[in-house]
Motif scaffolding. Sequence first.
Motif, short mmCIF file in Angstrom:
data_model
loop_
_atom_site.label_atom_id
_atom_site.label_comp_id
_atom_site.label_asym_id
_atom_site.label_seq_id
_atom_site.Cartn_x
_atom_site.Cartn_y
_atom_site.Cartn_z
N ALA A 1 46.11 50.50 31.93
CA ALA A 1 45.93 51.82 31.49
C ALA A 1 47.02 52.00 30.28
N THR A 2 46.53 52.70 29.10
CA THR A 2 47.39 53.12 28.11
C THR A 2 47.31 54.73 27.77
N VAL A 3 48.57 55.19 27.32
CA VAL A 3 48.51 56.59 26.85
C VAL A 3 48.96 56.88 25.60
N TYR A 4 48.45 57.15 24.45
CA TYR A 4 49.00 56.91 23.22
C TYR A 4 48.71 58.30 22.23
N ARG A 5 49.50 58.46 21.27
CA ARG A 5 49.43 59.64 20.35
C ARG A 5 48.28 59.08 19.38
N PRO A 6 47.64 60.08 18.78
CA PRO A 6 46.53 59.63 17.57
C PRO A 6 47.08 58.91 16.72
N SER A 7 48.49 58.89 16.27
CA SER A 7 49.01 58.19 15.14
C SER A 7 49.29 56.86 15.69
N GLU A 8 48.98 56.53 16.78
CA GLU A 8 49.16 54.94 17.40
C GLU A 8 47.99 54.61 17.82
N ALA A 9 46.91 55.24 17.15
CA ALA A 9 45.42 54.68 17.42
C ALA A 9 45.20 53.34 17.03
N ALA A 10 45.74 52.89 15.90
CA ALA A 10 45.23 51.72 15.07
C ALA A 10 46.12 50.50 16.01
N ALA A 11 47.30 50.97 16.41
CA ALA A 11 48.18 49.80 17.23
C ALA A 11 47.41 49.76 18.57
N TYR A 12 46.73 50.57 19.08
CA TYR A 12 46.18 50.50 20.49
C TYR A 12 44.89 49.83 20.13
N GLU A 13 44.16 49.94 18.84
CA GLU A 13 42.94 49.09 18.84
C GLU A 13 43.21 47.74 18.53
N SER A 14 44.19 47.30 18.05
CA SER A 14 44.57 45.90 17.77
C SER A 14 45.12 45.35 19.39
N PHE A 15 45.61 46.16 20.11
CA PHE A 15 46.18 45.56 21.47
C PHE A 15 44.96 45.47 22.27
N GLU A 16 43.91 46.39 22.26
CA GLU A 16 42.71 46.28 23.01
C GLU A 16 41.98 44.92 22.60
N ALA A 17 41.82 44.74 21.37
CA ALA A 17 41.03 43.66 20.55
C ALA A 17 41.67 42.26 21.06
N GLN A 18 43.09 42.19 21.22
CA GLN A 18 43.81 40.91 21.73
C GLN A 18 43.51 40.85 23.06
N LEU A 19 43.36 41.89 23.92
CA LEU A 19 43.14 41.61 25.52
C LEU A 19 41.62 41.29 25.47
N ARG A 20 40.68 41.72 24.74
CA ARG A 20 39.44 41.18 24.81
C ARG A 20 39.17 39.87 24.44
N ALA A 21 40.10 39.42 23.52
CA ALA A 21 39.78 38.02 22.96
C ALA A 21 40.42 37.05 23.99
N ARG A 22 41.26 37.46 24.77
CA ARG A 22 41.72 36.71 26.03
C ARG A 22 41.14 36.68 27.38
N HIS A 23 40.82 37.88 27.56
CA HIS A 23 40.03 38.09 28.99
C HIS A 23 38.63 38.97 28.84
N GLY A 24 37.99 38.92 27.82
CA GLY A 24 36.81 39.66 27.47
C GLY A 24 35.70 39.21 28.70
N GLU A 25 35.70 37.91 29.09
CA GLU A 25 34.57 37.47 30.02
C GLU A 25 34.70 38.38 31.40
N VAL A 26 35.89 38.80 31.79
CA VAL A 26 36.02 39.47 32.98
C VAL A 26 36.21 41.09 32.84
N LEU A 27 36.26 41.58 31.57
CA LEU A 27 36.32 43.07 31.27
C LEU A 27 35.10 43.62 31.90
N PHE A 28 34.95 44.40 32.74
CA PHE A 28 33.83 45.04 33.34
C PHE A 28 33.56 46.56 32.82
N SER A 29 34.85 47.30 32.64
CA SER A 29 34.94 48.56 31.85
C SER A 29 35.63 48.80 31.13
N ASP A 30 35.45 49.34 29.88
CA ASP A 30 35.97 49.69 29.01
C ASP A 30 36.18 51.09 28.60
#
Length: 413
Positions: A226-255
């Motif tokens: 879980a993450t909580v972020y300000r709108p100004s941090e959206a780009a940083a969050y999208e990059s973070f999520e993309a990296q999580l998907r790259a590593r564990h996307g095969e077991v990600l069942f809910s985004d």
Amino acid sequence: MRAGIVVTGTEVLSGLIRDANGPWLSEALRSFGVSVEQIVVVGDRPDDVRRALDFFADFDLVLTTGGLGPTADDLTAEVVAGWHGTSMVLDEALEERIWGIVNGLRKRIGGEEAPMRAGARKQAHVPVGAVVLEPKGTAPGFLVGSSPLVAVLPGPPRELQSMWADAVKVEPLASLLASAGALERRILRFFPLSEPQIAATLRELDEGSLPFEVTTCLRRGELEVATVYRPSEAAAYESFEAQLRARHGEVLFSDDGATIDEVVQRGLDGLTIAVAESCTGGLMAGRLTDLAGSSAHVLGGFVVYSNEAKTKFADVDPTLIEAHGAVSPEVAQALAFGARSRFGADLGIGITGIAGPGGGTPEKPVGTVCLCVEAPWGRDDRVVRLPGSRADVRDRTTTVALHMLRGLLAQRR
């Protein structure tokens, strides 16, 4: 904006009642862009409540729950008033409104008028200068002071939640919340994924350099990020999520924050399901029917705890039990088929296992569970060994079954 919550009640502090108000209010505040920094639970003792208020003295907003009833230990409003340097005064018009509610209850359930009148009068004492929030039960709430503004709310969750809906529209709380800005929250759910695995991933991503906080939680055998972020941090969050998907996307069942229960219900669109379960004792059927709208999918289920029940209600061949044992893949398959056949369902779930604490053997230790999920287009069979107490094994079994069901539904597409 800094916000804190004071949950009052000796029964909560002692564990007799689990606190539901603190987490609920925290989530309610997040929707207004306010992140709660602390939740403090204290007993019904004036000094303890004052110390909690002192702890939050430099905050912008403090919410209190509980301690507004008619009994002698209900002193929250009085303590808040004194802490903010004001006193209590009787609001006679409020007293009559409260008495109207109390008298209506008295007529239905009985009770002597004098003590109930006294209780209504006690609850009608108001901090001088406070904004009164009308009762949702018999207790009013209050907005008191500033720097911090203290919102004094009742303890019963139904009353608190209803009063909160009113309070956020009332000044000065409405303006304070409007000034908070916005917060986005994202929850990613993974299964299976262990805490050491996600910890290693976060170290690789240098979690400490992220502009927002990342929280991980293992819940019912699933891992939440879980993450909580300000709108100004959206780009940083999208990059973070993309990296999580790259590593564990095969077991990600809910985004989108959906639980496995919700994911499965979506996938069951137009399909029906039935259950024959042993060691889970009805918990599987319970999870399938927890969500509104489940009647469109769930036809029914059998709790077939004994071998005789497995044979009589789920049509399990007794020779299967004799040959393989009640806890076996073969019996789980027969239970799933029997559930489908008996109810005429599209899908069937069969569960049999050893939840403990006794009953295990070296070949089939406690925590061994055999599951089968069957559909016209395929079947998933598993034998798992689940850790934990009897309650843990039973609950985690339902999680495994739901993920098996999710996988089978995905194959249909």
